[in-house]
Motif scaffolding. Structure first.
Motif, mmCIF file in Angstrom:
data_model
loop_
_atom_site.group_PDB
_atom_site.id
_atom_site.type_symbol
_atom_site.label_atom_id
_atom_site.label_comp_id
_atom_site.label_asym_id
_atom_site.label_seq_id
_atom_site.Cartn_x
_atom_site.Cartn_y
_atom_site.Cartn_z
ATOM 1 N N CYS A 13 0.836 -1.205 0.000
ATOM 2 C CA CYS A 13 0.000 0.000 0.000
ATOM 3 C C CYS A 13 0.869 1.253 0.000
ATOM 4 O O CYS A 13 0.548 2.250 -0.651
ATOM 5 C CB CYS A 13 -0.927 0.003 1.221
ATOM 6 S SG CYS A 13 -2.193 -1.296 1.172
ATOM 7 N N LEU A 14 1.993 1.189 0.719
ATOM 8 C CA LEU A 14 2.892 2.342 0.742
ATOM 9 C C LEU A 14 3.546 2.555 -0.602
ATOM 10 O O LEU A 14 3.656 3.681 -1.105
ATOM 11 C CB LEU A 14 3.957 2.129 1.826
ATOM 12 C CG LEU A 14 4.966 3.281 2.008
ATOM 13 C CD1 LEU A 14 4.238 4.560 2.432
ATOM 14 C CD2 LEU A 14 6.016 2.894 3.036
ATOM 15 N N LEU A 15 4.009 1.474 -1.223
ATOM 16 C CA LEU A 15 4.689 1.592 -2.512
ATOM 17 C C LEU A 15 3.739 2.036 -3.603
ATOM 18 O O LEU A 15 4.119 2.750 -4.538
ATOM 19 C CB LEU A 15 5.325 0.248 -2.887
ATOM 20 C CG LEU A 15 6.578 -0.149 -2.109
ATOM 21 C CD1 LEU A 15 6.994 -1.561 -2.483
ATOM 22 C CD2 LEU A 15 7.714 0.812 -2.386
ATOM 23 N N LEU A 214 14.059 -3.006 -3.551
ATOM 24 C CA LEU A 214 15.318 -3.169 -2.828
ATOM 25 C C LEU A 214 16.514 -3.056 -3.766
ATOM 26 O O LEU A 214 17.545 -2.472 -3.413
ATOM 27 C CB LEU A 214 15.332 -4.519 -2.111
ATOM 28 C CG LEU A 214 14.389 -4.665 -0.918
ATOM 29 C CD1 LEU A 214 14.440 -6.091 -0.373
ATOM 30 C CD2 LEU A 214 14.752 -3.666 0.179
ATOM 31 N N ALA A 215 16.377 -3.608 -4.974
ATOM 32 C CA ALA A 215 17.477 -3.524 -5.939
ATOM 33 C C ALA A 215 17.753 -2.080 -6.327
ATOM 34 O O ALA A 215 18.918 -1.656 -6.426
ATOM 35 C CB ALA A 215 17.148 -4.362 -7.184
ATOM 36 N N LEU A 216 16.699 -1.291 -6.547
ATOM 37 C CA LEU A 216 16.893 0.117 -6.888
ATOM 38 C C LEU A 216 17.388 0.904 -5.687
ATOM 39 O O LEU A 216 18.203 1.829 -5.817
ATOM 40 C CB LEU A 216 15.578 0.709 -7.402
ATOM 41 C CG LEU A 216 15.645 2.158 -7.895
ATOM 42 C CD1 LEU A 216 16.655 2.299 -9.027
ATOM 43 C CD2 LEU A 216 14.276 2.638 -8.341
ATOM 44 N N GLN A 217 16.927 0.536 -4.514
ATOM 45 C CA GLN A 217 17.369 1.212 -3.296
ATOM 46 C C GLN A 217 18.869 1.028 -3.089
ATOM 47 O O GLN A 217 19.568 1.948 -2.640
ATOM 48 C CB GLN A 217 16.594 0.683 -2.091
ATOM 49 C CG GLN A 217 17.018 1.294 -0.756
ATOM 50 C CD GLN A 217 16.275 0.679 0.414
ATOM 51 O OE1 GLN A 217 15.324 -0.079 0.216
ATOM 52 N NE2 GLN A 217 16.698 0.984 1.617
ATOM 53 N N TRP A 222 17.809 5.382 -1.996
ATOM 54 C CA TRP A 222 16.484 5.896 -1.668
ATOM 55 C C TRP A 222 15.800 4.939 -0.695
ATOM 56 O O TRP A 222 15.836 3.729 -0.868
ATOM 57 C CB TRP A 222 15.631 6.037 -2.918
ATOM 58 C CG TRP A 222 16.062 7.138 -3.832
ATOM 59 C CD1 TRP A 222 16.875 8.189 -3.517
ATOM 60 C CD2 TRP A 222 15.704 7.303 -5.206
ATOM 61 N NE1 TRP A 222 17.054 8.988 -4.602
ATOM 62 C CE2 TRP A 222 16.345 8.484 -5.663
ATOM 63 C CE3 TRP A 222 14.916 6.592 -6.092
ATOM 64 C CZ2 TRP A 222 16.219 8.943 -6.959
ATOM 65 C CZ3 TRP A 222 14.783 7.047 -7.384
ATOM 66 C CH2 TRP A 222 15.420 8.227 -7.812
ATOM 67 N N ALA A 223 15.144 5.511 0.303
ATOM 68 C CA ALA A 223 14.506 4.662 1.312
ATOM 69 C C ALA A 223 13.318 3.891 0.736
ATOM 70 O O ALA A 223 13.145 2.711 1.007
ATOM 71 C CB ALA A 223 14.054 5.516 2.503
ATOM 72 N N ALA A 224 12.494 4.565 -0.063
ATOM 73 C CA ALA A 224 11.306 3.915 -0.637
ATOM 74 C C ALA A 224 11.164 4.388 -2.079
ATOM 75 O O ALA A 224 10.472 5.371 -2.341
ATOM 76 C CB ALA A 224 10.048 4.245 0.172
ATOM 77 N N PRO A 225 11.833 3.734 -3.014
ATOM 78 C CA PRO A 225 11.793 4.197 -4.413
ATOM 79 C C PRO A 225 10.369 4.201 -4.961
ATOM 80 O O PRO A 225 9.626 3.238 -4.821
ATOM 81 C CB PRO A 225 12.671 3.171 -5.140
ATOM 82 C CG PRO A 225 13.494 2.523 -4.079
ATOM 83 C CD PRO A 225 12.662 2.541 -2.843
ATOM 84 N N ARG A 226 9.998 5.291 -5.594
ATOM 85 C CA ARG A 226 8.691 5.406 -6.258
ATOM 86 C C ARG A 226 8.925 5.906 -7.673
ATOM 87 O O ARG A 226 9.133 7.103 -7.872
ATOM 88 C CB ARG A 226 7.784 6.374 -5.494
ATOM 89 C CG ARG A 226 7.344 5.857 -4.126
ATOM 90 C CD ARG A 226 6.415 6.873 -3.463
ATOM 91 N NE ARG A 226 6.024 6.399 -2.152
ATOM 92 C CZ ARG A 226 6.753 6.568 -1.065
ATOM 93 N NH1 ARG A 226 7.899 7.199 -1.142
ATOM 94 N NH2 ARG A 226 6.348 6.105 0.096
ATOM 95 N N PRO A 227 8.920 5.051 -8.639
ATOM 96 C CA PRO A 227 9.191 5.496 -10.011
ATOM 97 C C PRO A 227 8.004 6.238 -10.604
ATOM 98 O O PRO A 227 6.881 6.140 -10.127
ATOM 99 C CB PRO A 227 9.440 4.182 -10.753
ATOM 100 C CG PRO A 227 8.624 3.175 -10.006
ATOM 101 C CD PRO A 227 8.681 3.600 -8.557
#
Length: 456
Positions: A13-15, A214-217, A222-227
């Motif tokens: 839900c956060l992502l 996690l891979a992008l982090q 970034w703590a929570a990547p959002r593309p």
């Protein structure tokens, strides 16, 4: 696994939060690339290697410049003088101190080995810069792949979520029809079996989003990547065969791997010339200026005295025999130069092959994307027709379930192919040695931030 399910749902839900806060904090591909370049330890190490190579080049230049030093010495001598006199032999001891200090300058006039070493330093700096260029392109492609992988995982999860909702509705419809005696229990069980399979796929898609985040982090910190989102109307970049041929022709002067091989070949050839210089003479200009003090005098001047001495001249050294070390060193460098030439030719063939393969891969992905886009339209049309047939009684529940899954799979395949076209373009530029931050910015401009409603 059950205790972790609420945590996974909360993370999802956060992502997938598409409210105004998430939209304002979504990160673009260009942001991801810049953050990675700022934090990646390997990239920073490569930059330090270039800095070290520049100082190594300066060391080579120092071999061609004057060397100035201060020399000072003090020594004590004890001389015994035997005098033959008419009255007999007499012995006299003459202890004496001598102190001297001088400024000495040495300027190489002819040292071919030093000149080659200076040129090697120049080639070494360009080699390090080519390695840095290759490392940058590799890192940019890596972060682009991680960013697109997360974006693709998000989109596939949304498709799977929509499919799960559709199967859930169809299963509930089958249950209601069974309750009123319109269908058999077989339809209910088929719908439930299909729902269980879709639920498992949804959980896997949910986990894939977390893994890709996690891979992008790891790359961007970034703590929570959002593309951002890739709009369906976005026009993906293209490359034609003529442009590919231009890139192939320019490979020797632009591709970092070929530049590295070329610089390595040049360094090896200079090493051969350095070994050949071992047979040649060297010529240096030497000059000194200083004072010499003899507080106790000398044998020729018994009184204390001080002398100021200035000298200038040239020194010639001609090597005659070094135990065959020079000859064997020359043979070694000739073999290494031949190896460097072979490595360059192999690198050239490998790079050309990689460019052609990357172009074919991008071309294939583009064709598949076009074909799968048509398949999505056909699958949705077939789904609507199947639903209509189910409503009028000419189709059964299993047909609707199969059509729903087929439509979802077609959309997922199209999304994968579309993202592969985008990555294939970047991979092609990286294979040609032309990937830069400007290319990342160009691709990043295709994405759009997510609005509060979840649309582009």
């Amino acid at each position: 696994m059950k205790p972790f399910r609420p945590l996974r749902l909360a993370a999802l839900c956060l992502l997938l939060s598409l409210g105004p806060w998430a939209a304002s904090h979504a990160q673009s591909l260009l942001d991801a690339a810049q953050s990675t370049l700022a934090h990646d330890a390997g990239w920073q190490a490569q930059a330090l290697a270039v800095d070290a190579a520049s100082h190594r080049q300066a060391q080579g230049r120092a071999l061609l410049l004057p060397q100035i030093g201060l020399q000072a010495s003090t020594q004590h001598s004890d001389s015994e003088v035997r005098l033959d006199t008419p009255i007999g032999a007499q012995t006299q001891n003459l202890p004496a101190w001598q102190r001297s200090a001088a400024v000495v300058l040495t300027q190489p006039l002819y040292r071919p080995a030093n000149l080659r070493q200076y040129r090697q330093g120049q080639q070494g700096l360009e080699l390090a810069q080519a390695q840095q260029m290759a490392a940058q392109q590799k890192l940019l492609l890596q972060v682009a792949q991680a960013y697109v992988a997360l974006l693709q995982a998000h989109d596939l999860l949304q498709v799977q979520t929509a499919l799960r909702e559709a199967i859930t509705e169809q299963a509930a419809l089958a249950q209601r029809n069974f309750d009123v005696g319109l269908v058999t229990i077989t339809d209910v069980r088929e719908a439930q079996a299909r729902l269980d399979g879709v639920q498992a796929q949804w959980l896997a898609a949910q986990n894939d989003v977390a893994m890709q985040a996690l891979a992008l982090q790891k790359l961007t910190t970034w703590a929570a990547p959002r593309p951002w989102r890739l709009p369906t109307s976005a026009i993906l970049p293209t490359v034609d065969a003529a442009q590919r041929d231009v890139w192939l022709d320019d490979l020797p002067g632009t591709h970092p791997l070929l530049l590295q091989a070329e610089k390595a070949r040049a360094v090896a050839q200079l090493e051969v010339e350095k070994a050949q210089a071992g047979h040649r003479p060297t010529l240096d200009l030497q000059a000194s200026y200083g004072q010499q003090r003899n507080p106790d005098g000398t044998l020729t001047q018994p009184l204390p005295h001080r002398a100021t001495v200035g000298t200038v001249g040239v020194t010639l050294q001609l090597p005659l025999f070094a135990g065959f070390a020079t000859q064997n060193r020359l043979r070694e460098t000739l073999s290494l130069a031949a190896k460097a030439q072979a490595d360059y030719e192999e690198a050239q063939r490998s790079v050309e092959l990689a460019v052609r393969q990357a172009f074919l891969g991008w071309q294939s992905a583009q064709e598949q994307s076009t074909a799968l886009a048509a398949a999505v339209v056909s699958s949705n049309t077939a789904l609507q027709a199947t639903k209509t047939g189910y409503q009028v009684g000419v189709r059964i529940n299993a047909d609707v379930l199969a059509a729903q899954v087929q439509a979802a799979n077609a959309e997922k395949d199209w999304l994968r192919a579309r993202y592969q076209v985008l990555l294939g373009y970047l991979q092609l530029r990286q294979a040609a040695g032309r990937l830069s931050l400007d290319d990342i910015a160009q691709v990043s401009a295709l994405f759009a931030p997510v609005t509060a409603t979840g649309n582009e």
